[in-house]
Design an enzyme around this catalytic site. Structure first.
Site, short mmCIF file in Angstrom:
data_model
loop_
_atom_site.label_atom_id
_atom_site.label_comp_id
_atom_site.label_asym_id
_atom_site.label_seq_id
_atom_site.Cartn_x
_atom_site.Cartn_y
_atom_site.Cartn_z
N GLN A 4 -6.02 3.35 -6.72
CA GLN A 4 -7.43 3.03 -6.46
C GLN A 4 -8.39 4.19 -6.72
OE1 GLN A 4 -7.64 1.06 -2.63
NE2 GLN A 4 -7.47 -0.92 -3.64
N GLU B 262 1.49 4.42 -2.84
CA GLU B 262 1.23 4.93 -4.18
C GLU B 262 2.50 5.38 -4.90
OE1 GLU B 262 -0.71 5.64 -1.59
OE2 GLU B 262 -2.65 4.83 -2.20
N LEU C 228 0.85 -1.19 0.00
CA LEU C 228 0.00 0.00 0.00
C LEU C 228 0.89 1.24 0.00
CD1 LEU C 228 -3.04 0.40 2.40
CD2 LEU C 228 -1.93 2.27 1.22
N HIS D 105 -11.47 10.33 -1.70
CA HIS D 105 -11.71 9.43 -2.83
C HIS D 105 -12.19 10.16 -4.09
CE1 HIS D 105 -11.67 6.66 0.55
NE2 HIS D 105 -11.66 5.61 -0.26
#
Lengths: 325, 344
Positions: free
Chosen positions: A82, A60, A58, A129
């Site tokens: 994601q 980026e 995890l 998000h």
């Protein structure tokens, strides 16, 4: 012809290209066993193995940074982040490194890397998000930015992105992922970059959008049609390269334009479109060019997002204003 | 801390040199070349003929000793920016490096057969790239190893952590070579990390970590060979912390007198890595004043030739601003290029 939603179209493109070119490697969080949080890579690991569909730690920045190295070593990486909002943690590797390597190596290391990430709100995801930060990447001018809005383009543009000799940020419209199926050819095809799609033609006003905002404009155009107003809807498809010709030509004929995007208004890519039209279509304008965008606030809590995102109603209101100007 | 040669250049009790004398001599030649380039490049910068320059001074054993463990025909070098001798050893011509420092947009390109990335001024940003290359070599069944360099300052960056972590997971054939020269511009080592040893961090990534005397050419070479062999054998990454000292400024814009205790620099000079190798070779009958003069003469001529070659390179053309942006310029870029060239 088979019918697919955007998820299926993306999966189809990945399957096709991984079969055709064994240098292609998919990497990212949860892309393997789970098949991605949206299932875009579902079944790929079973089919192509753990060395070609890789669940990464995890992190980026190293997903993008290692994709750069993988490309230098001779592979063709398709990295998944994601959510576009999470690319900030890889921002340096994305813009300054990925979007610069051909240049800073004087042409020695072109990077055929694709970075996939879904963008946008309307699905009540937790904060960060849904952030629509596409314009931030435009300031790194050696990164192509592609944003399909429908299943046909999703497949053809993803194949184009993976085969592109240069890095492509491939932004997917999260809200439309499963919005509905449309005809998508089973065979191999590409949709070239830098060629906007005219989603609908009308003589009174031009609506310019990309990603999920295209669908907002299409709904607005339907509403306007019931009022006797004929709108053209242009789906830019790519911000870099930008198809100036199509938007200029359209606005020259309609004389009115509204640019619609999900990012906050100020310094959004809409400003670039307005400036471009102002420079190239000024004498054809019958009214000022307008923008409908999200407000200049942080993304609001989920219960308020429908008031914040551009809506067909806001677009319609703006068009009425232009027509009465 | 692993050491083979003491500061006086004597082999420690029972130590066996990893390199035969001819190879040590070759290493010394690179170290002397590096130091001579530092002096020349600094002078050229002061004359306005070169851009900002970062000397290697004091770190020659760390850079040369590690690079001597590589096979340039299959191994990759991923530098930060203070590893010039390693780049030259890997096959990058000196005049091209000078052209980069002169801001030439074309001539500095790394030749296609040199397995090396450009220098990286965004600290630690090269570490994920190094891991990606190493991982890619492994996935393609190639036996190359990647050596990547960075400093103790860069080891505070997130990219260091993310790169080491991924390398440990995929067992990438990469050697993380950390040059701890005690200074990140003016920030000393003790402000970078509360860890007693930076090499200890390796345990957190499931890889071996070793601390070595970075001013000991033989010791650095030995641990580097071990790490490269381990990577080549498919056993994964390693972290080497070479304890050295930056005996000069950070770069030509810096002024260490504002933050450095002169006594500390004096102590570092007593541990000079070049003097140590010279003493060692002297003891083995391989080094004397005559040889030193021959080396210095040859090195001076080599640098003269590189400077002359760099200065003869074609003057950059403004249209080159638009070279190598994309395989093909976008219509916007093409229009901007025409405007720049007065064709618009």
């Amino acid at each position: 012809m088979p019918e697919m939603n955007i998820i299926e179209a993306i999966r189809d493109a990945l399957t096709l290209e991984m079969t055709r070119d064994e240098r292609v490697i998919v990497l990212g969080l949860d892309v393997g066993r789970l098949g991605g949080v949206f299932r875009t890579t579902d079944g790929l690991q079973e089919r192509f193995g753990k060395d070609r569909v890789v669940d990464t730690p995890l992190a980026e920045a190293v997903i993008i940074g290692s994709a750069i190295g993988l490309a230098i070593s001779g592979m063709v990486p398709v990295a998944e982040i994601q959510f576009l909002g999470f690319t900030h943690q890889a921002f340096h590797q994305m813009g300054a490194q990925l979007g610069r390597f051909r240049y800073r190596s004087r042409g020695r290391f072109p990077l055929p890397v694709t970075v996939r990430a879904p963008m946008g709100g309307g699905t009540k995801t937790p904060e960060f998000h849904p952030d629509a930060i596409e314009a931030q990447f435009v300031q790194y001018p050696a990164l192509k930015i592609a944003l399909p809005s429908n299943p046909y383009d999703a497949k053809g543009m993803l194949l184009q992105a993976i085969r592109d000799p240069d890095p492509v940020l491939f932004i997917e419209p999260e809200r439309l992922y499963r919005k509905g199926r449309a005809e998508v050819p089973a065979e191999d095809y590409t949709v070239p970059f830098g060629k906007a799609r005219i989603a609908r033609e009308g003589k009174d006003v031009t609506l310019v959008a990309w990603s999920a905002a295209v669908e907002v404009c299409e709904r607005a155009a339907e509403q306007l049609a019931t009022e006797g107003v004929q709108a053209t809807v242009i789906d830019l498809r790519t911000l870099v390269p930008l198809d100036e010709e199509t938007i200029v030509k359209s606005v020259e004929s309609t004389g009115r334009c509204v640019v619609v995007h999900e990012a906050p208004l100020s310094a959004g890519f809409g400003a670039e479109i307005v400036a471009t039209l102002q420079e190239n279509a000024f004498y054809s304008l019958d009214a000022p060019i307008a923008r409908v965008a999200s407000y200049d606030t942080p993304y609001p809590p989920a219960s308020l997002e429908s008031h914040w995102l551009p809506s067909p109603e806001r677009v319609v209101r703006q068009v009425r204003k232009l027509l009465s100007a | 801390m692993f050491q083979l040669l003491d500061p006086a250049g004597r082999l420690r009790n029972g130590a066996k040199p990893p390199l035969d004398d001819e190879f040590v001599l070759e290493g010394l030649r690179w170290m002397l070349l590096s130091r001579a380039i530092d002096a020349r490049a600094t002078a050229l910068q002061r004359q306005g003929r070169l851009g900002v320059f970062s000397p290697v001074l004091g770190q020659e054993a760390a850079v040369v000793g590690s690079a001597l463990a590589l096979d340039p025909s299959r191994d990759w070098l991923v530098p930060q920016y203070r590893e010039l001798p390693a780049m030259l050893m890997h096959g990058y011509p000196l005049h091209k490096h000078l052209l980069n420092l002169m801001g030439n947009p074309v001539e500095g390109r790394i030749p296609d057969d040199v397995l090396m990335l450009p220098t990286q001024v965004a600290l630690a940003a090269q570490l994920p790239h190094a891991v990606g290359i190493a991982w890619g070599l492994k996935l393609q069944g190639k036996d190359g190893v990647v050596m990547t360099y960075f400093g103790e300052g860069a080891s505070s960056e997130g990219d260091f952590h993310e790169a080491c972590n991924l390398a440990g997971v995929v067992k990438a054939p990469v050697v993380f070579f950390l040059q701890n020269n005690n200074w990140a511009i003016s920030t000393p080592r003790q402000l970078q990390s509360g860890a007693a040893s930076l090499a200890d961090r390796a345990a957190g990534y499931g890889m071996p970590g070793v601390q070595v005397d970075g001013n000991d050419l033989l010791a650095v070479n030995q641990v580097s060979r071990e790490a490269v062999a381990r990577a080549r054998a498919g056993e994964g990454p390693s972290l080497i912390e070479a304890i050295t000292y930056r005996m000069s400024f950070h770069n030509t814009t810096d002024n260490p007198s504002k933050y450095q205790d002169p006594a500390e620099l004096e102590a570092a000079r007593a541990r000079d890595p070049i003097a140590r190798v010279q003493a060692y070779l002297k003891g083995r009958g391989m080094w004397d004043e005559k040889r030193e003069q021959e080396f210095e003469q040859a090195i001076s001529e080599e640098i003269d030739a590189a400077v002359a070659k760099a200065q003869k390179a074609p003057v950059p053309n403004r249209s080159q601003i638009f070279d190598n942006v994309f395989a093909e310029l976008t219509p916007r870029q093409a229009a901007q290029r025409r405007e720049l060239l007065g064709e618009g």
